[in-house]
Design a protein around this motif. Structure first.
Motif, PDB file in Angstrom:
ATOM      1  N   GLY A 142      -0.209   0.154  12.281  1.00 55.72           N
ATOM      2  CA  GLY A 142      -0.061  -0.583  11.215  1.00 55.72           C
ATOM      3  C   GLY A 142      -1.109  -1.039  10.315  1.00 55.72           C
ATOM      4  N   VAL A 143      -2.003  -0.023   9.851  1.00 49.58           N
ATOM      5  CA  VAL A 143      -2.995  -0.270   9.078  1.00 49.58           C
ATOM      6  C   VAL A 143      -2.715   0.366   7.468  1.00 49.58           C
ATOM      7  N   ALA A 144      -3.611  -0.379   6.608  1.00 55.05           N
ATOM      8  CA  ALA A 144      -3.407   0.298   5.177  1.00 55.05           C
ATOM      9  C   ALA A 144      -3.583   1.582   4.959  1.00 55.05           C
ATOM     10  N   GLU A 145      -4.379   2.406   5.733  1.00 57.82           N
ATOM     11  CA  GLU A 145      -4.704   3.762   5.781  1.00 57.82           C
ATOM     12  C   GLU A 145      -3.263   4.613   5.994  1.00 57.82           C
ATOM     13  N   GLU A 168      15.016  -8.115  -4.413  1.00 56.61           N
ATOM     14  CA  GLU A 168      14.964  -8.062  -3.262  1.00 56.61           C
ATOM     15  C   GLU A 168      16.001  -7.190  -2.914  1.00 56.61           C
ATOM     16  N   ALA A 169      15.522  -6.221  -2.017  1.00 57.42           N
ATOM     17  CA  ALA A 169      16.607  -4.973  -1.608  1.00 57.42           C
ATOM     18  C   ALA A 169      17.396  -5.931  -0.643  1.00 57.42           C
ATOM     19  N   GLN A 170      18.905  -5.677  -0.767  1.00 58.61           N
ATOM     20  CA  GLN A 170      19.569  -6.516  -0.078  1.00 58.61           C
ATOM     21  C   GLN A 170      20.616  -5.518   0.884  1.00 58.61           C
ATOM     22  N   GLY A 211       4.468   3.541   6.091  1.00 53.81           N
ATOM     23  CA  GLY A 211       3.812   2.176   5.987  1.00 53.81           C
ATOM     24  C   GLY A 211       3.995   1.494   7.449  1.00 53.81           C
ATOM     25  N   ASP A 212       3.651   0.131   7.362  1.00 51.57           N
ATOM     26  CA  ASP A 212       3.978  -0.503   8.772  1.00 51.57           C
ATOM     27  C   ASP A 212       5.392  -0.588   8.973  1.00 51.57           C
ATOM     28  N   MET A 213       6.430  -0.207   8.621  1.00 49.68           N
ATOM     29  CA  MET A 213       7.643  -0.139   8.793  1.00 49.68           C
ATOM     30  C   MET A 213       8.130   1.035   9.599  1.00 49.68           C
ATOM     31  N   LEU A 263      10.608  -0.971  -6.519  1.00 50.96           N
ATOM     32  CA  LEU A 263      11.307  -2.249  -6.486  1.00 50.96           C
ATOM     33  C   LEU A 263      10.509  -3.248  -5.513  1.00 50.96           C
ATOM     34  N   ASP A 264      10.230  -4.619  -6.163  1.00 56.52           N
ATOM     35  CA  ASP A 264       9.553  -5.319  -4.962  1.00 56.52           C
ATOM     36  C   ASP A 264       9.929  -6.974  -5.356  1.00 56.52           C
ATOM     37  N   ARG A 265       9.961  -7.558  -3.925  1.00 57.29           N
ATOM     38  CA  ARG A 265      10.534  -8.879  -4.423  1.00 57.29           C
ATOM     39  C   ARG A 265       9.478  -9.928  -4.895  1.00 57.29           C
ATOM     40  N   PHE A 279      -3.293  -7.424  -1.844  1.00 58.91           N
ATOM     41  CA  PHE A 279      -4.239  -6.740  -0.836  1.00 58.91           C
ATOM     42  C   PHE A 279      -4.592  -7.768   0.376  1.00 58.91           C
ATOM     43  N   GLN A 280      -3.538  -7.406   1.365  1.00 60.60           N
ATOM     44  CA  GLN A 280      -3.497  -8.101   2.660  1.00 60.60           C
ATOM     45  C   GLN A 280      -4.903  -8.355   3.400  1.00 60.60           C
ATOM     46  N   PRO A 281      -5.410  -7.419   3.394  1.00 58.41           N
ATOM     47  CA  PRO A 281      -6.861  -7.504   4.473  1.00 58.41           C
ATOM     48  C   PRO A 281      -7.865  -8.501   3.849  1.00 58.41           C
ATOM     49  N   PHE A 302       0.924  -1.154   0.018  1.00 55.66           N
ATOM     50  CA  PHE A 302       0.127   0.052   0.103  1.00 55.66           C
ATOM     51  C   PHE A 302       0.951   1.219   0.022  1.00 55.66           C
ATOM     52  N   GLY A 303       1.958   1.408   0.889  1.00 51.46           N
ATOM     53  CA  GLY A 303       2.606   2.557   1.006  1.00 51.46           C
ATOM     54  C   GLY A 303       3.463   2.761  -0.456  1.00 51.46           C
ATOM     55  N   GLY A 304       4.163   1.733  -0.852  1.00 50.31           N
ATOM     56  CA  GLY A 304       4.782   1.880  -2.184  1.00 50.31           C
ATOM     57  C   GLY A 304       3.931   2.266  -3.370  1.00 50.31           C
TER      58      GLY A 304
HETATM   59  C1  LIG Z   1      -3.956 -10.681   7.197  1.00 48.39           C
HETATM   60  C2  LIG Z   1      -3.939  -9.204   7.129  1.00 48.39           C
HETATM   61  C3  LIG Z   1      -5.159  -8.678   7.324  1.00 48.39           C
HETATM   62  C4  LIG Z   1      -5.031  -6.983   7.255  1.00 48.39           C
HETATM   63  N1  LIG Z   1      -6.283  -6.639   7.203  1.00 48.39           N
HETATM   64  C5  LIG Z   1      -6.287  -5.161   7.391  1.00 48.39           C
HETATM   65  C6  LIG Z   1      -7.680  -4.262   7.257  1.00 48.39           C
HETATM   66  O1  LIG Z   1      -8.778  -5.163   7.214  1.00 48.39           O
HETATM   67  N2  LIG Z   1      -7.610  -3.009   7.249  1.00 48.39           N
HETATM   68  C7  LIG Z   1      -6.334  -2.293   7.410  1.00 48.39           C
HETATM   69  O2  LIG Z   1      -6.263  -1.120   7.148  1.00 48.39           O
HETATM   70  N3  LIG Z   1      -5.138  -2.935   7.287  1.00 48.39           N
HETATM   71  C8  LIG Z   1      -5.083  -4.446   7.659  1.00 48.39           C
HETATM   72  N4  LIG Z   1      -3.974  -4.956   7.290  1.00 48.39           N
HETATM   73  C9  LIG Z   1      -2.717  -4.193   7.415  1.00 48.39           C
HETATM   74  C10 LIG Z   1      -2.280  -3.735   6.024  1.00 48.39           C
HETATM   75  O3  LIG Z   1      -2.210  -4.677   5.081  1.00 48.39           O
HETATM   76  C11 LIG Z   1      -0.997  -3.166   6.168  1.00 48.39           C
HETATM   77  O4  LIG Z   1      -0.911  -2.103   7.065  1.00 48.39           O
HETATM   78  C12 LIG Z   1      -0.363  -2.608   5.034  1.00 48.39           C
HETATM   79  O5  LIG Z   1      -0.147  -3.614   3.988  1.00 48.39           O
HETATM   80  C13 LIG Z   1       0.989  -1.881   5.094  1.00 48.39           C
HETATM   81  O6  LIG Z   1       1.500  -1.352   3.888  1.00 48.39           O
HETATM   82  P1  LIG Z   1       2.775  -1.449   3.327  1.00 48.39           P
HETATM   83  O7  LIG Z   1       3.209  -0.761   2.292  1.00 48.39           O
HETATM   84  O8  LIG Z   1       3.657  -0.717   4.818  1.00 48.39           O
HETATM   85  O9  LIG Z   1       3.591  -2.896   3.668  1.00 48.39           O
HETATM   86  P2  LIG Z   1       3.160  -4.060   2.598  1.00 48.39           P
HETATM   87  O10 LIG Z   1       1.675  -3.790   2.086  1.00 48.39           O
HETATM   88  O11 LIG Z   1       3.158  -5.296   3.595  1.00 48.39           O
HETATM   89  O12 LIG Z   1       4.014  -4.220   1.534  1.00 48.39           O
HETATM   90  C14 LIG Z   1       5.303  -4.296   1.789  1.00 48.39           C
HETATM   91  C15 LIG Z   1       5.997  -4.824   0.358  1.00 48.39           C
HETATM   92  O13 LIG Z   1       7.300  -4.848   0.412  1.00 48.39           O
HETATM   93  C16 LIG Z   1       7.876  -5.752  -0.160  1.00 48.39           C
HETATM   94  N5  LIG Z   1       9.174  -6.321   0.227  1.00 48.39           N
HETATM   95  C17 LIG Z   1       9.398  -6.554   1.572  1.00 48.39           C
HETATM   96  N6  LIG Z   1      10.871  -6.547   1.593  1.00 48.39           N
HETATM   97  C18 LIG Z   1      11.461  -6.294   0.441  1.00 48.39           C
HETATM   98  C19 LIG Z   1      12.758  -6.055   0.238  1.00 48.39           C
HETATM   99  N7  LIG Z   1      13.582  -6.549   0.863  1.00 48.39           N
HETATM  100  N8  LIG Z   1      13.249  -5.917  -1.134  1.00 48.39           N
HETATM  101  C20 LIG Z   1      11.885  -5.656  -2.180  1.00 48.39           C
HETATM  102  N9  LIG Z   1      10.723  -5.729  -1.810  1.00 48.39           N
HETATM  103  C21 LIG Z   1      10.331  -6.025  -0.269  1.00 48.39           C
HETATM  104  C22 LIG Z   1       6.777  -6.978  -0.123  1.00 48.39           C
HETATM  105  O14 LIG Z   1       6.796  -7.824  -1.054  1.00 48.39           O
HETATM  106  C23 LIG Z   1       5.527  -6.140  -0.102  1.00 48.39           C
HETATM  107  O15 LIG Z   1       4.896  -6.381  -1.459  1.00 48.39           O
HETATM  108  C24 LIG Z   1      -3.866  -6.641   7.359  1.00 48.39           C
HETATM  109  C25 LIG Z   1      -2.738  -7.112   7.284  1.00 48.39           C
HETATM  110  C26 LIG Z   1      -2.649  -8.422   7.292  1.00 48.39           C
HETATM  111  C27 LIG Z   1      -1.415  -9.257   7.007  1.00 48.39           C
END
Ligand SMILES: Cc1cc2nc3c(=O)[nH]c(=O)nc-3n(C[C@H](O)[C@H](O)[C@H](O)COP(=O)(O)OP(=O)(O)OC[C@H]3O[C@@H](n4cnc5c(N)ncnc54)[C@H](O)[C@@H]3O)c2cc1C
Length: 449
Positions: free
Chosen positions: A336-339, A90-92, A326-328, A45-47, A53-55, A26-28
């Motif tokens: 740690g939510v999608a929004e 994959e970022a190393q 994002g989550d990180m 870049l993604d691995r 869509f994790q939700p 979502f963040g990227g």
């Molecule tokens: C089962 C589940 C249900 C959820 N339900 C909800 C919900 O109902 N509502 C809500 O708001 N949130 C929900 N969430 C949380 C939401 O999905 C996360 O907050 C959101 O995905 C975070 O976005 P992000 O971009 O930080 O990380 P992510 O969406 O996790 O994306 C990270 C990306 O980075 C990539 N990546 C990781 N390491 C590397 C690397 N070294 N090199 C290259 N690429 C890499 C991964 O492949 C991935 O594509 C849920 C999460 C899960 C797991």
């Protein structure tokens, strides 16, 4: 598999500022989209090849939705963006002085990606709190691979039970333990019961899938602690109604191939062992390994769960050209939510875009607009909590559906998911249940000669 360490850049011409985004979640993706029409070259870049869509991962894990319905190829998603280049890798490592990120390909070889601005949105993974030995028996629920592994485990368990002669032998195969009573654990537990009660109900001869025992093991005093007490109680009542067996105030203290042990958190420290052949883990998350690599390269400390602490504008302290979103990222108590990830990605990209357009740094503090949260419990029951608005039961369920369809990427996924939900609602059927023993010949890697 080759292990060559050849390095080559992606061959992009340096004519304008280069932005590298790590992670197509979502963040990227929301960061990348903000660069439409901006005079920069972006590498995402993604691995993996697709945005997940994790939700809705748990619906994929329980055979309701296909992996195609909850994912969208990143190249397809960003095909209309002429300044965005999608790279699979994959970022190393990172050289912060030279501003070069090194990533690995599927075959182990590496390539360099130079940047002027870096946005890291690599997300979290499941945390086993010092018990990585549990992973082999209790898969987590963070990636598409996790969901497919869980689906395989669930379907295999029912098939195994069907093939065994005595109820005693079948029982552990028909016992499913889910560790963690947050949204993912609750959704997964509810869906396993619904899979057993509805989809599989009339398809077996020897077993009654409805006898499947689903244990929800949770350390807190109530499920869904991020929701208020009233909604959490409504969820508990529904879980009880559909037959999920909730155990509160317990820690999982051992996991093996055939059983799970819990210990009560009170003074009694009472132990309980359940014979279960399917154990699933949703109890906690931690930053993906690239967070430590990044922290070390930038000389910054990691916060709780390995997250990276960021400035109010989401950049990393001391590194004005590096953002973590994002989550990180760790900023105040943002969840740690999608929004948070979507708004954060858009914010970081906006700071970069305005800086490039105006030729001078333009940074604003990130202001999160909380749009609330939602959780699915069972058919006709979901929770939605958004400020003063609280919904449960059927009203919550309809709202939950609308929210999820709205945020799914692409019309095709939306239409497919809606259709699948309608069919499952009407007939109970779940068709995403194909598993095989595996064919050794098809284990060849795509790049093998
Ligand atoms: C089962 C589940 C249900 C959820 N339900 C909800 C919900 O109902 N509502 C809500 O708001 N949130 C929900 N969430 C949380 C939401 O999905 C996360 O907050 C959101 O995905 C975070 O976005 P992000 O971009 O930080 O990380 P992510 O969406 O996790 O994306 C990270 C990306 O980075 C990539 N990546 C990781 N390491 C590397 C690397 N070294 N090199 C290259 N690429 C890499 C991964 O492949 C991935 O594509 C849920 C999460 C899960 C797991």
């Amino acid at each position: 598999m080759t292990t060559t360490q050849e390095s080559s850049s992606l061959g992009l011409q340096r004519s304008r500022p280069r932005v590298v985004i790590v992670g197509g979640g979502f963040g990227g993706v929301y960061a990348a989209k903000r660069f439409r029409g901006v005079d920069v070259d972006v590498t995402l870049l993604d691995r993996g090849t697709s945005h997940v869509f994790q939700p809705l991962l748990y619906q994929c894990a329980t055979g309701l939705l296909s992996e195609g319905e909850i994912t969208t190829p990143l190249r397809h998603l960003l095909r209309g963006y002429s300044n965005i280049h999608v790279a699979l890798g994959e970022a190393q490592s990172i050289d912060a002085d030279q501003k070069v990120l090194t990533a690995s390909r599927f075959d182990g070889s590496t390539f360099d990606v130079p940047y002027d601005y870096l946005i890291v949105a690599a997300g979290m993974r499941q945390a086993y709190h010092g018990h990585d030995e549990y992973i082999q028996w209790a898969p987590g629920m963070k990636t598409l691979d996790d969901a497919l592994a869980i689906r395989r485990k669930l379907i295999s368990a029912f098939e195994m039970a069907e093939s065994l002669p005595t109820p005693e032998e079948r029982k552990p195969w028909l016992t499913f333990a889910v560790a963690g009573g947050g949204p993912t654990g609750v959704e997964l537990a509810g869906q396993i019961r619904e899979l057993a009660l509805r989809a599989l109900a009339h398809e077996f001869q020897s077993i009654d899938p409805g006898e499947a025992r689903v244990l929800l093991l949770h350390g807190g005093d109530r499920v869904l602690p991020s929701f208020n007490r009233k909604l959490s109680a409504a969820a508990q009542a529904t879980l009880d109604k559909i037959g999920v067996e909730t155990h509160l105030g317990v820690h999982v203290t051992d996991v093996s191939e055939t059983s799970v042990e819990t210990t009560s958190k009170d003074g009694a420290k009472a132990k309980n062992r359940f014979d279960a052949r399917t154990i699933l883990w949703t109890a906690g998350v931690e930053a993906v390994p690239f967070a430590s690599v990044l922290a070390q390269a930038l000389g910054v400390k990691q916060a709780a769960g390995g997250r990276i602490e960021v400035n109010p504008d989401l950049s990393v302290p001391g590194h004005p050209n590096v953002w973590v979103v994002g989550d990180m990222m760790a900023l105040k108590d943002l969840p740690g939510v999608a929004e948070v990830a979507m708004q954060g990605g858009r914010h970081a990209a906006g700071c970069i875009a305005r800086t490039v357009e105006r030729g001078a740094p333009d940074r604003k503090p990130f202001k999160y607009r909380d749009l609330g949260s939602a959780a699915y419990i069972a058919r006709r029951h979901a929770l939605v909590q958004a400020g003063p608005i609280q919904m449960s039961g059927a009203v919550g369920w309809v709202s939950w559906g609308v929210i999820h369809i709205a945020f799914l990427a692409g019309y095709r996924n939306r239409f497919g998911t809606l259709l699948n939900w309608a069919v499952t609602l009407a007939s109970g059927a779940r068709r995403e249940r194909a598993i095989t023993y595996g064919d050794p010949q098809s284990a060849r890697q795509p790049y093998d000669a």
